[in-house]
Design a protein around this motif. Structure first.
Motif, short mmCIF file in Angstrom:
data_model
loop_
_atom_site.label_atom_id
_atom_site.label_comp_id
_atom_site.label_asym_id
_atom_site.label_seq_id
_atom_site.Cartn_x
_atom_site.Cartn_y
_atom_site.Cartn_z
N VAL A 116 38.19 53.83 41.25
CA VAL A 116 37.47 52.71 41.86
C VAL A 116 35.97 52.88 41.69
N LYS A 120 33.78 50.14 39.73
CA LYS A 120 32.72 49.39 40.41
C LYS A 120 31.42 49.47 39.61
N CYS A 190 39.77 42.62 39.44
CA CYS A 190 38.89 43.52 40.19
C CYS A 190 37.42 43.22 40.00
N TRP A 191 37.03 42.57 38.89
CA TRP A 191 35.62 42.34 38.59
C TRP A 191 35.27 40.86 38.71
N SER A 220 38.58 41.35 45.68
CA SER A 220 38.72 42.25 44.55
C SER A 220 39.71 43.37 44.86
N SER A 221 40.50 43.73 43.85
CA SER A 221 41.47 44.81 44.04
C SER A 221 40.79 46.17 44.19
N LEU A 222 39.50 46.27 43.87
CA LEU A 222 38.80 47.53 44.05
C LEU A 222 38.77 47.93 45.53
N ALA A 322 42.64 49.07 35.12
CA ALA A 322 42.57 47.88 35.97
C ALA A 322 43.90 47.61 36.65
N VAL A 325 44.45 50.08 39.55
CA VAL A 325 43.65 49.71 40.72
C VAL A 325 44.27 48.51 41.43
N TYR A 326 44.75 47.53 40.66
CA TYR A 326 45.31 46.32 41.26
C TYR A 326 46.55 46.62 42.08
#
Length: 412
Positions: A116, A120, A190-191, A220-222, A322, A325-326
């Motif tokens: 993450v 980011k 995420c972005w 965001s999934s972050l 990605a 993270v999701y």
């Protein structure tokens, strides 16, 4: 080759059709077809006849935006041209897409916090790069910016004390009954955001064509793994569809936004959202797979687009990060989270048809085409298009990639 000469309006593929199957469809299927090859072909013929698109023009002499590449970028450019990409587009990618041929120092199985933090930082760098590059393009080519549009943001209450910000872009003088485009932005779930310059410009462009654009600023999934972002997209869509007497609605998403567009179609149907006004979903360059699908040996086999075009906008490595993270730890293999894992029964349950648009030089092209084939077999696909010579999501990044001098017409 026709596309590189600026003479191609579009490229369409009839999924599952043999040679000239559209004309022979009644004979081949005994009149019982769900394929729509003939209907799709006829619609395209009429659309071309009625098109008001300008005839292709020579490139405009915009400002030179791309600098001399370093060694890694030069190797990237050499690979791009060898695969048939236009050198000018390759220079744009090499200048702004260094992340696709860089290792970030983490792996998909690294601790989530480590991934993450890296993602980011990368997202901030990419956003700043796109913002600066597009601002330079629009300054050099002021005629590219649509006029006669207005923007506003509405915080929509959706229950549980949550609110989903919807970024609206409207024509100043909207025509009665003009369509609504529910535009879900890309960025690997995420972005980015609807406030990003590239997506504002695209919203302005769609509004300039008479559409009202509603773009959800999903979580965001972050910071909020699945299903948070998807829940926001479904709730925002339910709000847009809530007036039964309102205009027709189409859901449009690019890359990770296309993933969420497809997932929102499925989830909204399961949650009882009234989809009567929904005319369909347009999924552009969809990112469909779970982490394992990008780390398998299959994606490394020569001949697959993930192997041949790895790094052309995205890479197997960046997609795996990605996706990791999701999903979080709980949903790596949850079918509802990944359109690539949908069963045939899930696809057959879609309550609106799907149009899939892919980029020729996109690593994700094969997985998108395979998914579109399954949708076509279920009778839920309206059309499948390929943008010749385009990298991943090249239509949205076209002004930045070409410095505003494009002859490709991917975006158009």
């Amino acid at each position: 080759r026709v596309a590189r000469a600026g003479k191609l309006t579009s490229f369409h593929m009839l999924q599952g059709s043999p040679h000239a199957g559209a004309l022979a469809e009644p004979v081949l299927t005994g009149g019982r077809s769900r394929t729509r090859w003939g209907a799709a072909l006829a619609e395209q013929v009429v659309a071309v006849a009625q098109s008001k698109a300008p005839r292709p023009k020579p490139p405009r002499p915009g400002r030179k935006l791309h600098h001399a590449p370093d060694a890694k970028a030069a190797a990237f450019l050499e690979k791009w041209v060898a695969k048939g990409g236009h050198p000018e587009v390759g220079r744009g990618m090499a200048a702004g897409s260094g992340f696709v041929y860089t290792h970030f120092g983490v792996e998909p199985d690294s601790p989530r916090d480590a991934i993450v933090n890296v993602m980011k930082s990368l997202g901030e760098t990419m956003t700043a790069g796109y913002e600066a590059a597009l601002a330079a393009v629009l300054e050099a080519n002021p005629d590219m910016h649509p006029e006669g549009v207005c923007r506003e943001v509405a915080d929509v209450p959706v229950g549980d004390g949550r609110r989903v910000p919807l970024h609206y872009t409207r024509p100043r003088d909207p025509a009665p009954g003009g369509p609504v485009v529910y535009f879900i932005h890309g960025g690997g779930m995420c972005w980015f955001s609807p406030a990003m310059a590239m997506y504002r410009w695209w919203g302005d462009t769609l509004a300039g064509l008479g559409a009202t654009v509603a773009a959800p600023a999903f979580r965001s999934s972050l910071d909020h793994p699945y299903p948070a972002g998807l829940d926001d997209c479904v709730d925002g869509l339910a709000h847009v569809l809530s007036d039964p007497g309102g205009p027709p609605v189409v859901v449009f998403g690019d890359s990770g936004g296309a993933h969420l567009a497809i997932a929102a179609l499925y989830a909204a149907g399961r949650r009882g959202v009234d989809l009567a006004r929904l005319r369909g979903v347009v999924a552009y360059a969809p990112f469909l797979g779970n982490p394992a699908s990008y780390m398998s040996d299959a994606v490394k086999e020569r001949g697959t687009t993930m192997c041949e075009y790895d790094g052309f906008g995205v890479s197997a490595y960046s997609q795996a990060l990605a996706a990791t993270v999701y999903a979080g730890e709980e949903h790596q293999h949850t079918a509802e989270a990944w359109p690539l894992l949908y069963t045939d029964e899930m696809i057959a349950s879609f309550d609106a048809p799907l149009c899939v648009v892919v980029d020729e030089l996109d690593p994700l092209r094969d997985e998108s085409a395979a998914f579109a084939r399954r949708v076509a077999r279920a009778g839920k696909l309206t059309s499948f298009h390929m943008l010749q010579g385009s990298p991943h999501a090249g239509a949205l990044a076209e002004p930045v990639l070409t410095g505003g001098r494009s002859r490709t017409r991917w975006g158009a």
